[in-house]
Design a protein around this motif. Structure first.
Motif, mmCIF file in Angstrom:
data_model
loop_
_atom_site.group_PDB
_atom_site.id
_atom_site.type_symbol
_atom_site.label_atom_id
_atom_site.label_comp_id
_atom_site.label_asym_id
_atom_site.label_seq_id
_atom_site.Cartn_x
_atom_site.Cartn_y
_atom_site.Cartn_z
ATOM 1 N N UNK A 35 0.498 -1.434 0.223
ATOM 2 C CA UNK A 35 -0.008 0.079 -0.041
ATOM 3 C C UNK A 35 0.807 1.412 -0.339
ATOM 4 N N UNK A 36 0.287 2.572 -0.826
ATOM 5 C CA UNK A 36 0.703 3.560 -0.547
ATOM 6 C C UNK A 36 0.193 4.498 0.258
ATOM 7 N N UNK A 37 0.421 4.883 0.925
ATOM 8 C CA UNK A 37 -0.487 5.735 1.941
ATOM 9 C C UNK A 37 -0.486 7.034 1.978
ATOM 10 N N UNK A 38 -0.963 7.939 1.910
ATOM 11 C CA UNK A 38 -1.195 9.360 1.130
ATOM 12 C C UNK A 38 -2.075 9.736 2.577
ATOM 13 N N UNK B 249 -3.865 4.634 -12.837
ATOM 14 C CA UNK B 249 -4.157 2.862 -12.514
ATOM 15 C C UNK B 249 -3.408 2.505 -11.275
ATOM 16 N N UNK B 250 -2.922 3.143 -10.027
ATOM 17 C CA UNK B 250 -1.861 2.349 -9.425
ATOM 18 C C UNK B 250 -3.137 2.295 -7.575
ATOM 19 N N UNK B 251 -4.186 1.974 -8.398
ATOM 20 C CA UNK B 251 -5.244 0.971 -7.293
ATOM 21 C C UNK B 251 -4.416 0.822 -6.070
ATOM 22 N N UNK C 265 1.900 -1.517 8.184
ATOM 23 C CA UNK C 265 2.094 -2.264 6.862
ATOM 24 C C UNK C 265 2.800 -1.709 6.617
ATOM 25 N N UNK C 266 2.551 -0.827 5.569
ATOM 26 C CA UNK C 266 2.515 0.029 4.382
ATOM 27 C C UNK C 266 3.846 0.533 4.445
ATOM 28 N N UNK C 267 5.107 0.427 3.315
ATOM 29 C CA UNK C 267 5.765 -0.177 2.818
ATOM 30 C C UNK C 267 5.852 1.617 2.482
ATOM 31 N N UNK C 268 5.686 2.738 2.202
ATOM 32 C CA UNK C 268 5.109 3.710 1.004
ATOM 33 C C UNK C 268 4.886 4.663 1.800
#
Length: 842
Positions: free
Chosen positions: A484-487, A510-512, A550-553
């Motif tokens: 997950x990319x978390x913003x 498309x980065x779902x 969990x998120x890496x980014x």
């Protein structure tokens, strides 16, 4: 650089050697490069083009007086053109005599004649001071002002013909630099490098020898070899007959001397300036280390009044052994046992426990003593009545105040286990529902004890703490949101800054796996387009907590803490925030070119040390240099692409609002919660309102910093009707703003980008910079500000105000602004996305 648009400008051919090319030139135009020393050999024309002279000299500086150089100086292109349009130039023979004396065309031959000892050589070698034997005066630490006063006094008593060299080590802060400036008047100095060069066997041998005489004898040959090598490395090319340690202790350098053949001795001062355990180590470990006692009375006489406040500091150490906390009716308590190490000059009866501001909050009672170690009980009591006057974080000190005016203090260590690192531990969490505050003792950086008091946040609730613990446990077993990319934006409660722009672009492409954290209580929640709603994550949901762990980014406009809650009193959360195995892109919520990044108040903006990818978005080379020079950032971590949110910035041509927004003043936050109208923050707002002509005051809207707005809720103030009520976003207000009045807020860059003019009210500049802490500077000044600077708002005439309100942005202000904010093409997001792709972040 693209030269195709220039008719007479060509790039320098890479296949040519620079100095061969310069030899064929008639004129040299340069700025601050040392190349003019070389070109002066030709005796041809040299012109200095110092287009940013004031900024360059104030930030970097030159060894010589720049304005005293014998070359014409141009600061603008219009000044430069006539200087290079003529072949005439003033001679600079004195300069050439001083710096080019040996440039005769035979320099190589002359040097070889000297090196080979040829009789009758044109050059004669100078007397080599390194060939003489010197006396070294060594100070193992230069960070203590009291010790530095004593060292200076010792050196002043030396005879004038003493062949002395001052040797110092340690970290070089303001106190160290002051000492070196004083020493340089009487003798040369040598600053030792701090790194140690040892093999693994040597490292263990030195460790064991420090603790055992048997090991010292056993490893003697190995240690002698290490010592001779290290002494030669640390003292390159200088001969010392002997070295005197002005404050004898078992430092690394003196250990090396003790195992070498060089003569050395040490002066054992009052235990207040040498911890007793080091004194014992010095006597026991360094058997060949002659020592003598110093005159303690004379030591104290030479210490200045200012330095006397740190006299006892090196001789004190305090570590909590046990902690028991509870809440009383009128205060918060912590009790237990504490271990003390005190030097001989410290009287137990003079010890107190205080906050950094000198407010006494605790006392001690001796339980037992063994040599210089003392076991004591302690009680720290923080009255609830003083909480509104306290800063958010309050370091707790052990201090000694002697009857002769000498004093000193050290931060109390939170526990004995963690030594000098922090494990984010918390002792007691007290939530005051009536005041909406949470208070607790905690383990701060470097394992120090701190008392924090702040507004209550959502994760303080027992139910949320349980959810966090469960989420943490589940993600350790099954990290299902790893990709997950978390913003997020401010406190996970906004959807109007750069993170929301990047989030929507990610979904569009498309980065779902992109997710945006947003509180369901946020006014922005229902405004999010239906297309992006499925990818929102509600703040404080179990899904939110699991993604957080969990998120890496992470991609955000604020510090990582805003991805969950500010100033968490939760160890699981704190440990996640300090994790190293993540990717982090800091988008910034505004251009960071106001308060300098080397300010004490900006320690939270120091570079993060991550094993993952770490990037920061900047708006120009000037802002990038600010991060590098003042913040200590690696240039490779900085994107120069502009803030994505500026791509959506709009401004209504009929904008007519006068917005007032002072910047965040953290030292007044708690005071604002109790007495908002008595703060300098509120006084700034009143001053700005009074500066607006009567007929325009209906156009005023006050935008307090979000934290100050929360702090002021429920408190009446006479101008309350002018305050923004929360129904409109900053973007909506700035669209309608024609003039912004601020002090040092980065919102000035946002407003000016759109088309508004800016008035900088700097009536309390010096006081604010002092509150921000040592080293703080304002990155813009009267000559570089992109708006009119007002030092005394009372003297601002209606005519001057109306010119700022009704007039267009001046060319001068536009030029200054574009040096800091480079991009105005609406493609900041495109540039950022491309940079993140190259780095493999998306």
């Amino acid at each position: 650089m693209d030269f195709s648009a220039f008719e007479h400008v060509r790039p320098f051919p890479s296949e040519l050697e620079t100095y061969d090319f310069l030899a064929a030139c008639d004129t040299l135009v340069t700025d601050y490069s040392s190349v003019f020393f070389d070109f002066a050999v030709t005796n041809r024309k040299i012109v200095l083009f110092a287009y940013d002279k004031d900024e360059y000299l104030s930030t970097k500086g030159t060894y010589l007086d720049y304005d005293a150089l014998p070359f014409p100086i141009a600061e603008t292109p219009s000044e430069l053109v006539p200087l290079i349009s003529t072949s005439e130039h003033s001679p600079y023979s004195a300069f050439r005599e001083e710096f080019c004396r040996h440039a005769t065309g035979h320099a190589c031959e002359d040097v070889l004649d000297v090196a080979l000892g040829v009789e009758g050589a044109r050059l004669q070698p100078l007397d080599n001071p390194s060939a003489r034997e010197h006396v070294g005066y060594y100070a193992s630490s230069t960070g203590n002002a009291a010790l530095n006063d004593i060292v200076c006094s010792e050196l002043e008593r030396l005879p004038e013909n003493d062949e002395g060299v001052f040797i110092c080590a340690g970290k070089y802060g303001d106190s160290s630099l002051n000492l070196l400036n004083n020493v340089a008047r009487t003798m040369p100095y040598l600053a030792l490098v701090s790194s140690h060069v040892q093999t693994t066997p040597e490292k263990y041998a030195l460790f064991l020898a420090s603790r055992s005489r048997l090991a010292q004898l056993l490893f003697s040959p190995l240690l002698r070899e290490l010592a001779h090598r290290e002494v030669a490395r640390l003292l390159p090319g200088i001969k010392f007959g002997r070295i005197i340690d002005l404050n004898a202790n078992a430092s690394y350098f003196m250990k090396m001397l003790s195992f070498s053949s060089m003569q050395h001795e040490g002066i054992l001062r009052d235990g207040s300036l040498t911890r007793l355990r080091r004194e014992v180590q010095t006597r026991r470990l360094l058997g060949r280390y002659p020592t003598s006692s110093a005159n303690v009375a004379s030591d104290r006489q030479v210490v200045s009044e200012e330095a006397s406040q740190s006299y006892f500091t090196p001789g004190m150490q305090a570590t909590l052994l046990t902690r028991h906390h509870r809440s009383a009716d009128d205060s918060y308590l912590m009790r237990g046992l504490i271990s003390l190490r005190l030097a001989r000059g410290v009287d137990f009866g003079n010890l107190v426990i205080e906050f950094a501001d000198g407010r006494g909050v605790g006392h001690l009672r001796k339980v037992a003593q063994l040599g210089h170690k003392i076991l004591s009980s302690y009680e720290i009591r923080v009255p609830r009545s003083i909480l509104p006057d306290l800063p958010i974080h309050n370091q707790i000190y052990l201090r000694c105040h002697a009857s002769d005016g000498m004093s000193g203090g050290v931060r109390i260590r939170y526990n004995i286990r963690d030594r000098h690192r922090s494990s984010n531990r918390v002792s007691g969490i007290w939530v005051d529902a009536t005041r909406g505050t949470t208070s607790y003792f905690r383990q701060a950086a470097k394992n120090t004890l701190c008392f924090s008091t702040r507004d209550t946040v959502s994760i303080d609730a027992p139910g949320e703490r349980l959810k966090i613990a469960v989420a943490r446990a589940l993600t350790r077993v099954v990290p299902i949101y790893r990709r997950t990319i978390l913003l997020y934006e401010k406190n996970a409660s906004r959807y109007e800054e750069s993170a929301s722009v990047v989030f929507e672009r990610l979904i569009d492409e498309g980065h779902t796996n992109a997710r945006f954290i947003l509180s369901s209580h946020s006014a922005d929640f229902d405004l999010v387009d239906q297309k992006y709603r499925p990818y929102l994550v509600r703040k404080n949901s179990m899904r939110h907590y699991m993604m957080f762990f969990s998120a890496k980014t992470f991609i955000g406009t604020e510090m990582l803490a805003h991805a969950i809650d500010l100033r968490p009193a939760n160890r699981c959360v704190s440990r996640r925030l300090s994790a190293k195995n993540i990717n982090y892109v800091f988008l910034q919520h505004g251009v960071m070119y106001m308060i300098s990044l080397d300010s004490e108040s900006r320690t939270f903006f120091k570079p993060k040390k991550l094993r993952g990818i770490y990037r920061i978005v900047t708006s120009s080379e000037a802002e990038k240099s600010h991060f590098v020079d003042r913040g200590g950032y690696d240039p490779s971590t900085l994107y120069v692409c502009g803030l994505p949110k500026y791509d959506r910035n709009r401004w209504d041509e009929d904008a007519d609002l006068i917005a007032i927004m002072p910047t965040w003043r953290p030292w007044e936050y708690n005071s604002a919660r109790a007495h908002f109208t008595e703060t300098s923050y509120y006084q700034f707002i009143v001053t700005a309102i009074n500066a607006v002509p009567e007929h325009l005051r209906e156009k005023i809207i006050v935008l307090p910093h979000p934290l100050f707005k929360e702090a002021a809720e429920g408190q009446h103030n006479p101008h309350e009707s002018l305050f923004e009520d929360g129904s409109k976003s900053y973007d909506a207000i700035l669209r309608r703003t024609r003039l912004l009045i601020t002090d040092y807020s980065s919102i000035a860059y946002d407003a000016f980008y759109r088309g508004a003019n800016v008035l900088f009210f700097w009536q309390d500049l010096e006081e604010c910079l002092a509150q921000y802490g040592a080293g703080t500077e304002l990155m813009i000044d009267d000559e570089t500000a992109f708006g009119n600077v007002v030092r005394d708002p009372a003297k601002l005439s209606n005519e001057e105000f109306l010119r700022a309100y009704e007039g267009p942005q001046s060319e001068e202000h536009l030029s200054r602004y574009r040096r800091i904010v480079k991009f105005h093409d609406g493609h900041n997001t495109d540039r950022l996305m491309e940079l993140m792709r190259k780095d493999g972040l998306i």
